[in-house]
Design a protein around this motif. Sequence first.
Motif, PDB file in Angstrom:
ATOM      1  N   PRO A 104       0.830  -1.212   0.000  1.00  0.00           N
ATOM      2  CA  PRO A 104       0.000   0.000   0.000  1.00  0.00           C
ATOM      3  C   PRO A 104       0.860   1.256   0.000  1.00  0.00           C
ATOM      4  N   LYS A 105       0.276   2.337  -0.452  1.00  0.00           N
ATOM      5  CA  LYS A 105       0.960   3.627  -0.422  1.00  0.00           C
ATOM      6  C   LYS A 105       0.391   4.422   0.749  1.00  0.00           C
ATOM      7  N   TYR A 106       1.266   4.757   1.701  1.00  0.00           N
ATOM      8  CA  TYR A 106       0.830   5.460   2.900  1.00  0.00           C
ATOM      9  C   TYR A 106       1.273   6.920   2.872  1.00  0.00           C
ATOM     10  N   ASP A 107       0.450   7.756   3.482  1.00  0.00           N
ATOM     11  CA  ASP A 107       0.872   9.097   3.850  1.00  0.00           C
ATOM     12  C   ASP A 107       1.508   8.944   5.227  1.00  0.00           C
ATOM     13  N   ASP A 108       2.830   9.013   5.298  1.00  0.00           N
ATOM     14  CA  ASP A 108       3.538   8.716   6.541  1.00  0.00           C
ATOM     15  C   ASP A 108       3.062   9.568   7.709  1.00  0.00           C
TER      16      ASP A 108
END
Length: 395
Positions: free
Chosen positions: A178-182
Amino acid sequence: MNKNFHNLFIDVKKLDEVFNDAIIVVDTNVLLMAYQWRDITFETVYDILNELAEQDRLKIPNQVIEEFANQRPRRIRDLSNDVHSKILSRLTSGSVKDATKHAELEGVIPSLVFFENTEKLLENEKKYNEALTALTSAQKQYKESLNNLLDDIKEYIDNDPILDKYRKIFEISVLDEPKYDDQELKDDLERRKKENVPPGYKDKGHMGDLKIWREILSLANNNVIFITRDNKNDWVYKDSSQRIISARRELVEEFYKVNNKTFKMLSPVEFVEKYSKTKGHNMRKEVKEDMEKSSLAYVRNFTLLNAEAHGLSPEEIKSGNNLVLRYQIDGLEKKINEYLSVAYDEKILLDDEYTSIMEELKLAEELKKENLSLAKEQYSEVLKKLQNVFSIVFD
């Protein structure tokens, strides 16, 4: 209708209603248990996972694979250490060598001819010496085989037969990364910690469990059963025997809110037992016993991986002393904190009861510095008192 009141009546299905078509998600600890199981247990679990993967019902979070990859070499190292410490180091030629050095009977008592049953005595001595010779030879061969095994284990880091078995399942079932907004992820973790919302609020700054949960939430339009070993205290409710009762209600409600579906949790042995019954047969007794056992190696590994959090000294880490006691005390503390959290929210404890409990906890914490056995007894007494209070209130 009040939101919290409404959540009491969400349409959560019974386990039997979703078991045969739910998506099955496995945790890191389930995959790693393969390095502790007997062959028959691994093959049983592998066959089930493989069947689920082919039916597109098995999903493995990307975070689980990342954790598995990081921890796998350590488990292989532990296998090598166990062979050394539990078998090979104890096969020193000590007792056998000492026995084979014993003096001949006729050299100790030259006048054997004057004693009764001399022939039988000498015959038994001969048999004994032959047995010692055979044992010495067998021990030597066994040690050679163990050393060959250790050589094989060294190769497992790069050529791991368990990993090879898993490969097909991983290729079919692992979720895309998944692509996360850190920053958003960090903010969510902090919120959960502040509000004691699972998962992740007991992870001491790590967000592995939260990432796994996010991936579970992404399985839209599916009921989900999450399989994990019984050590996730901020995911499940447990009974007094530390068996899973159910997933935490907060998780059930959040999953339902996002997907309008049911979320369940089972231990590996509960899952395999139920899956076996759906196939028309009972789980094999030896497999169940193997999965249920709580080995000292697992406790030791768990504690050493969290050595700083458990307050272990360098000497204890090196020797392994007191690890089980510390692990047990850690579990008691967590259970007590869960009771205290509910007691505070529901105003269950009277002021004098609360003061008394806190004083006894303070004593337990002091004892932990000096005597772990006494500390465990004290924590157990505190937990028992809390359980008694709750039983009276909710009876």
